[in-house]
Scaffold this active site. Sequence first.
Site, PDB file in Angstrom:
ATOM      1  N   TYR A 159       0.632  -0.987   0.502  1.00  0.00           N
ATOM      2  CA  TYR A 159       0.101   0.192  -0.473  1.00  0.00           C
ATOM      3  C   TYR A 159       0.724   0.847  -0.079  1.00  0.00           C
ATOM      4  O   TYR A 159       0.544   2.205  -1.046  1.00  0.00           O
ATOM      5  CB  TYR A 159      -0.844  -0.164   1.078  1.00  0.00           C
ATOM      6  CG  TYR A 159      -1.856   1.050   1.296  1.00  0.00           C
ATOM      7  CD1 TYR A 159      -2.955   1.962   0.720  1.00  0.00           C
ATOM      8  CD2 TYR A 159      -1.169   2.122   2.879  1.00  0.00           C
ATOM      9  CE1 TYR A 159      -3.907   2.824   1.720  1.00  0.00           C
ATOM     10  CE2 TYR A 159      -2.150   2.849   3.008  1.00  0.00           C
ATOM     11  CZ  TYR A 159      -3.085   3.831   2.014  1.00  0.00           C
ATOM     12  OH  TYR A 159      -3.296   4.257   2.719  1.00  0.00           O
ATOM     13  N   LYS A 163       1.703   4.391  -2.810  1.00  0.00           N
ATOM     14  CA  LYS A 163       1.303   5.681  -2.756  1.00  0.00           C
ATOM     15  C   LYS A 163       2.427   6.450  -3.050  1.00  0.00           C
ATOM     16  O   LYS A 163       1.904   6.880  -3.692  1.00  0.00           O
ATOM     17  CB  LYS A 163       0.550   5.305  -1.243  1.00  0.00           C
ATOM     18  CG  LYS A 163      -1.147   5.372  -1.189  1.00  0.00           C
ATOM     19  CD  LYS A 163      -2.099   6.527  -1.405  1.00  0.00           C
ATOM     20  CE  LYS A 163      -3.075   6.134  -0.797  1.00  0.00           C
ATOM     21  NZ  LYS A 163      -4.181   6.450  -1.052  1.00  0.00           N
ATOM     22  N   ALA A 210     -13.034   2.219  14.999  1.00  0.00           N
ATOM     23  CA  ALA A 210     -13.869   0.973  14.504  1.00  0.00           C
ATOM     24  C   ALA A 210     -13.623   0.223  15.128  1.00  0.00           C
ATOM     25  O   ALA A 210     -14.788  -0.919  15.665  1.00  0.00           O
ATOM     26  CB  ALA A 210     -14.229   1.485  13.056  1.00  0.00           C
ATOM     27  N   GLY A 227       0.301  -7.451  21.191  1.00  0.00           N
ATOM     28  CA  GLY A 227      -0.763  -6.360  22.432  1.00  0.00           C
ATOM     29  C   GLY A 227      -0.033  -4.821  22.290  1.00  0.00           C
ATOM     30  O   GLY A 227      -0.097  -4.330  23.404  1.00  0.00           O
TER      31      GLY A 227
HETATM   32  P1  NAD Z   1     -12.563   5.413   2.580  1.00  0.00           P
HETATM   33  O1  NAD Z   1     -12.431   3.834   2.278  1.00  0.00           O
HETATM   34  O2  NAD Z   1     -13.419   6.174   3.472  1.00  0.00           O
HETATM   35  O3  NAD Z   1     -12.663   6.605   1.295  1.00  0.00           O
HETATM   36  C1  NAD Z   1     -12.416   6.366   0.021  1.00  0.00           C
HETATM   37  C2  NAD Z   1     -13.583   5.997  -0.963  1.00  0.00           C
HETATM   38  O4  NAD Z   1     -13.173   5.662  -1.759  1.00  0.00           O
HETATM   39  C3  NAD Z   1     -14.612   5.450  -0.680  1.00  0.00           C
HETATM   40  O5  NAD Z   1     -16.366   5.862   0.040  1.00  0.00           O
HETATM   41  C4  NAD Z   1     -14.997   4.182  -1.242  1.00  0.00           C
HETATM   42  O6  NAD Z   1     -15.720   4.129  -1.925  1.00  0.00           O
HETATM   43  C5  NAD Z   1     -14.215   5.229  -2.524  1.00  0.00           C
HETATM   44  N1  NAD Z   1     -14.159   3.872  -3.801  1.00  0.00           N
HETATM   45  C6  NAD Z   1     -12.938   3.016  -3.990  1.00  0.00           C
HETATM   46  N2  NAD Z   1     -13.209   2.397  -5.086  1.00  0.00           N
HETATM   47  C7  NAD Z   1     -13.169   3.233  -5.977  1.00  0.00           C
HETATM   48  C8  NAD Z   1     -14.025   2.933  -7.011  1.00  0.00           C
HETATM   49  N3  NAD Z   1     -13.454   1.892  -7.801  1.00  0.00           N
HETATM   50  N4  NAD Z   1     -14.509   4.583  -8.230  1.00  0.00           N
HETATM   51  C9  NAD Z   1     -14.952   5.170  -7.533  1.00  0.00           C
HETATM   52  N5  NAD Z   1     -14.760   5.146  -5.733  1.00  0.00           N
HETATM   53  C10 NAD Z   1     -14.010   4.151  -5.411  1.00  0.00           C
HETATM   54  O7  NAD Z   1     -10.691   5.976   3.645  1.00  0.00           O
HETATM   55  P2  NAD Z   1     -10.642   7.059   3.719  1.00  0.00           P
HETATM   56  O8  NAD Z   1      -9.945   6.922   5.619  1.00  0.00           O
HETATM   57  O9  NAD Z   1     -11.663   8.191   3.814  1.00  0.00           O
HETATM   58  O10 NAD Z   1      -9.260   7.319   3.282  1.00  0.00           O
HETATM   59  C11 NAD Z   1      -9.037   8.480   2.082  1.00  0.00           C
HETATM   60  C12 NAD Z   1      -8.216   8.641   1.052  1.00  0.00           C
HETATM   61  O11 NAD Z   1      -7.201   8.890   2.422  1.00  0.00           O
HETATM   62  C13 NAD Z   1      -6.795   6.509   0.792  1.00  0.00           C
HETATM   63  O12 NAD Z   1      -6.833   7.622   0.100  1.00  0.00           O
HETATM   64  C14 NAD Z   1      -6.352   7.371   1.935  1.00  0.00           C
HETATM   65  O13 NAD Z   1      -5.335   5.824   1.111  1.00  0.00           O
HETATM   66  C15 NAD Z   1      -5.843   8.177   2.793  1.00  0.00           C
HETATM   67  N6  NAD Z   1      -5.780   7.967   3.879  1.00  0.00           N
HETATM   68  C16 NAD Z   1      -6.572   7.944   5.176  1.00  0.00           C
HETATM   69  C17 NAD Z   1      -6.097   7.797   6.301  1.00  0.00           C
HETATM   70  C18 NAD Z   1      -7.168   8.042   7.606  1.00  0.00           C
HETATM   71  O14 NAD Z   1      -6.380   8.417   8.485  1.00  0.00           O
HETATM   72  N7  NAD Z   1      -8.509   7.546   7.150  1.00  0.00           N
HETATM   73  C19 NAD Z   1      -4.595   7.929   6.783  1.00  0.00           C
HETATM   74  C20 NAD Z   1      -3.723   7.313   5.262  1.00  0.00           C
HETATM   75  C21 NAD Z   1      -4.077   8.002   4.006  1.00  0.00           C
HETATM   76  C1  UGA Z   2      -3.699   2.796   8.509  1.00  0.00           C
HETATM   77  C2  UGA Z   2      -3.884   2.179   6.900  1.00  0.00           C
HETATM   78  O1  UGA Z   2      -2.834   1.812   6.781  1.00  0.00           O
HETATM   79  C3  UGA Z   2      -4.079   3.721   6.223  1.00  0.00           C
HETATM   80  O2  UGA Z   2      -5.927   4.184   6.248  1.00  0.00           O
HETATM   81  C4  UGA Z   2      -3.540   4.764   6.546  1.00  0.00           C
HETATM   82  O3  UGA Z   2      -2.539   5.314   5.725  1.00  0.00           O
HETATM   83  C5  UGA Z   2      -3.235   5.067   8.407  1.00  0.00           C
HETATM   84  O4  UGA Z   2      -4.151   4.122   8.811  1.00  0.00           O
HETATM   85  C6  UGA Z   2      -3.872   6.321   9.398  1.00  0.00           C
HETATM   86  O5  UGA Z   2      -4.933   5.943   9.131  1.00  0.00           O
HETATM   87  O6  UGA Z   2      -3.028   6.723   8.991  1.00  0.00           O
HETATM   88  P1  UGA Z   2      -2.530   1.608  10.756  1.00  0.00           P
HETATM   89  O7  UGA Z   2      -2.080   2.617  11.635  1.00  0.00           O
HETATM   90  O8  UGA Z   2      -1.648   0.458  11.279  1.00  0.00           O
HETATM   91  O9  UGA Z   2      -2.568   1.726   9.589  1.00  0.00           O
HETATM   92  O10 UGA Z   2      -3.964   1.175  10.819  1.00  0.00           O
HETATM   93  P2  UGA Z   2      -5.316   0.760  12.014  1.00  0.00           P
HETATM   94  O11 UGA Z   2      -6.244   0.068  11.770  1.00  0.00           O
HETATM   95  O12 UGA Z   2      -5.775   1.847  12.255  1.00  0.00           O
HETATM   96  O13 UGA Z   2      -4.200   0.042  13.535  1.00  0.00           O
HETATM   97  C7  UGA Z   2      -3.881   1.193  14.285  1.00  0.00           C
HETATM   98  C8  UGA Z   2      -3.050   0.200  15.034  1.00  0.00           C
HETATM   99  O14 UGA Z   2      -4.009  -0.734  15.382  1.00  0.00           O
HETATM  100  C9  UGA Z   2      -2.401  -1.081  14.368  1.00  0.00           C
HETATM  101  O15 UGA Z   2      -1.065  -1.120  15.160  1.00  0.00           O
HETATM  102  C10 UGA Z   2      -2.868  -1.904  14.617  1.00  0.00           C
HETATM  103  O16 UGA Z   2      -2.467  -3.692  14.425  1.00  0.00           O
HETATM  104  C11 UGA Z   2      -3.894  -2.288  15.822  1.00  0.00           C
HETATM  105  N1  UGA Z   2      -5.172  -3.220  15.898  1.00  0.00           N
HETATM  106  C12 UGA Z   2      -6.002  -2.536  14.570  1.00  0.00           C
HETATM  107  C13 UGA Z   2      -5.079  -3.647  16.778  1.00  0.00           C
HETATM  108  O17 UGA Z   2      -4.042  -3.571  17.606  1.00  0.00           O
HETATM  109  N2  UGA Z   2      -6.767  -4.080  17.805  1.00  0.00           N
HETATM  110  C14 UGA Z   2      -7.364  -3.913  15.527  1.00  0.00           C
HETATM  111  O18 UGA Z   2      -8.496  -4.371  15.962  1.00  0.00           O
HETATM  112  C15 UGA Z   2      -6.960  -3.188  14.602  1.00  0.00           C
END
Ligand code: NAD
Ligand code: UGA
Length: 358
Positions: A159, A163, A210, A227
Amino acid sequence: MSASIGRIAVFGGGGFIGSHLTRRLLANGYHLDVVDISSEKIGDVLGHDRLQFHELDIYEPENDAACAAIVERSDLVVDLIAYANPEQYVAMPLEVVDLNLFQNLKIVEDCIEAETRLIQFSTCEVYGMLGNRTGDDTVFDEDTSNLIMGPVGNQRWIYATAKQLLERMVYAHGERDGLDWTIVRPFNFIGPEMDYIIESPDEGTPRVFASFMSALMYDHPMFLVDGGKNMRTFTHIEDAIDALELIIENEGGRYTREVVNIGTPGNETTIRGFADLMRDIYREESPDGRLPPMREVDGEEYYGEGYEDCDRRIPGVDKLREAGWTPRYDLRATLENAMRYYIDKYELERAPSPALSD
Ligand code: NAD
Ligand code: UGA
């Protein structure tokens, strides 16, 4: 609202970040085209007179022309489309590269063709294994930090690698083709409508907030991967959207051809500390105050073979602070606010109706 931007296209505007951004941009007076395969999280604004929702799958070649036309008529494109859940990185690595790199490149190319400014969502995961827990307070700098990935067999890194290549191609298109870009690297945003809630552990593996919220509400174990020793800095979605607003407005061109971290450095915790804080808040806020067990689990057992974790990641946010950004939510306030949303929504749904309980 920026005087030079009237119409914004939000690709992935139906997702977690996208839905919050869509609501904020509508409140600020912009005209929006939202492209997504799902509109579930923006159902409340679908009838808005300044919003056009396009249910389009960007994989489908027959949708290419519609996407290009949307980009053409926009002053700005925000691209959020991606697979963004660690479970997917090890379960479907090739699909992750296809969507997060190749399909997104089509939007980049549309922006070059139409000369439309692009805000491309990347991830803090591009820093990879740069941070470590053992006392090294490395703050990640967008322009000087190295990007360090694990071995090829550890597929979690596919991933971040996809990116990273997308970032490098956006940068190269800026140099060669004059693309006007900003790259955003989010650090663990959390808030209402993040991912999805599961009623039992066999229904999926949402990201950590979540996942823990589901466990608290549906009384199944909170799994502490390895852990819960690894660390994250969590950011309230509203603070993140404040930062995005500044990037969209782009006063004086300060974010033109810049990579920008969005995160709250002060909100750092181990995942165990995060679980404990969520339990404290849930005990106080929930109707019954009961708590599920915590269970330690090995990372590869939980996510599948090829999972490897980031130990620690702290965002440098000078580029935002210089524009006046200050986060409003500390970690407790972030969790209290996000958890309140779920408690209200789901506890109400689960409460027996007065007629039934009589
Ligand atoms: P998300 O999964 O909620 O949003 C992604 C959206 O893309 C979804 O609504 C999904 O339906 C849509 N999508 C997926 N495939 C598609 C397709 N083929 N055509 C049209 N739409 C499509 O994720 P998010 O948490 O809102 O993340 C948004 C962006 O930010 C992503 O690029 C993710 O990598 C990046 N990001 C998010 C976080 C975070 O903290 N949530 C952290 C790091 C990076
Ligand atoms: C995720 C994803 O890679 C991307 O959506 C994004 O780039 C990044 O979050 C972000 O939000 O910035 P990560 O932080 O590893 O990466 O995702 P989480 O699933 O939220 O996990 C955070 C930490 O909690 C990890 O150490 C994971 O192992 C741990 N975890 C996760 C638990 O201990 N229990 C769980 O049920 C889920």
